[in-house]
Write an enzyme that holds these catalytic residues in place. Sequence first.
Site, PDB file in Angstrom:
ATOM      1  CG  HIS A 127      -0.346   0.263   2.511  1.00  0.00           C
ATOM      2  ND1 HIS A 127      -0.004  -0.750   3.391  1.00  0.00           N
ATOM      3  CD2 HIS A 127       0.012   1.415   3.139  1.00  0.00           C
ATOM      4  CE1 HIS A 127       0.507  -0.218   4.489  1.00  0.00           C
ATOM      5  NE2 HIS A 127       0.541   1.089   4.357  1.00  0.00           N
ATOM      6  CG  ASP A 157      -0.081  -4.121   2.604  1.00  0.00           C
ATOM      7  OD1 ASP A 157      -0.072  -3.697   1.432  1.00  0.00           O
ATOM      8  OD2 ASP A 157       0.008  -3.372   3.597  1.00  0.00           O
ATOM      9  CB  SER A 229       3.622   1.228   6.029  1.00  0.00           C
ATOM     10  OG  SER A 229       2.388   1.354   6.660  1.00  0.00           O
TER      11      SER A 229
END
Length: 390
Positions: A127, A157, A229
């Site tokens: 993402h 992800d 992230s």
Amino acid sequence: MKHAAGTLAFLARCVVAGLAAAFVIGLLWPASGERLRARLHLPVAQTNDAPPLHAPASYADAVAAAAPSVVNIYADKIVNERAIKMYDNPILQQMLGGTLTTYARREQTLGSGVIVSAQGYVLTNYHVISHATDIQVLLYDGRVAKATLVGADDETDLAVLKIDAGNLPVIQLAEQNLRPGDVVLAIGNPLGLNQTVTMGIVSAVGRQLNASSAEDFIQTDAAINLGNSGGALVNTTGQLVGINTLLINQTTNTKNIGFAIPAGTAKKVLDQIVATGHVVRGWLGADYTFVPVDANSGLPPAARGASVVDVYPGSPAALAGIQPRDILLRIGDDDIRDPADLRRREAAIKPGTKVEISGLRNGSPFHVTATLAERPPMSAAAATDNGEQQ
């Protein structure tokens, strides 16, 4: 009687003399007692002066080992947005109002990544770089490298980037299994604050954020924020144990609940993407739940196996004759512990492989053979509909 009393008095004087001699020797030669016990192979008394085990005063060495492998990622995206265009002329604006138009704007997302190969492969979250037109990687030593996308996996992800640079610090992957309570450190680029380190523990392992997913996550209370992230979750020796991925949405009034992709899972995704450009998983084509156990049955509260809830038409499970309410106990050579265990095992089997499945149907044993298919794509959004990607 006089003879017995004299003997007792003599023994008492010997004991007192011996104790006095031992006291003097202990003052003059404090370590003589330990040496005598060792010479006679007697157990040595333990002291409480030794420092406690596994309680370092600093984790700086672990950070120094892992931090050079953690990079900052800046991804430029072109975002199309709709807006109402208003006329400059007041009369036209009054007569026609506004018109719907679409315009493109440039947006930059911030994230982290981990160098996992001397050939320039970098792991991050999908993402962070999805739909990006340009990806720049800032290395620990200040160098900047342009990155290309090798491949991505929506279900975990994860994305694999490739940079062209030399002398890359490669992080070491941990081999031991994590346990709840283990201390972990999160290293990343939260809110643009380069190389930030936060500490916490492993809150749980084997978490599933989507009941249909074959993957599991590490739950941790180490602070994870926007920009973390794709960053590293490391143990107290600086070895990679996970890739930080998301934080539970703060609107749910939760605190310190973050998740990371286990390093073992990330390594398997990396190897497949580098080899083929995508990840392939086996699929049986059924949904499962825990085996129901009556409260007064006398059985353990969590019986092993998985109970079939639904079977997809035309799937390998349907073709093999598996039915709803079947209890699956074994796949191939492996016992099935629970539904999550079954999903992980079937995902690890190469599509096209025939496997024998054993279980119970209405209390009677049955055996079928199924040829696994390739798992259909899953939306990453389904796995995070209760969370907030960081």
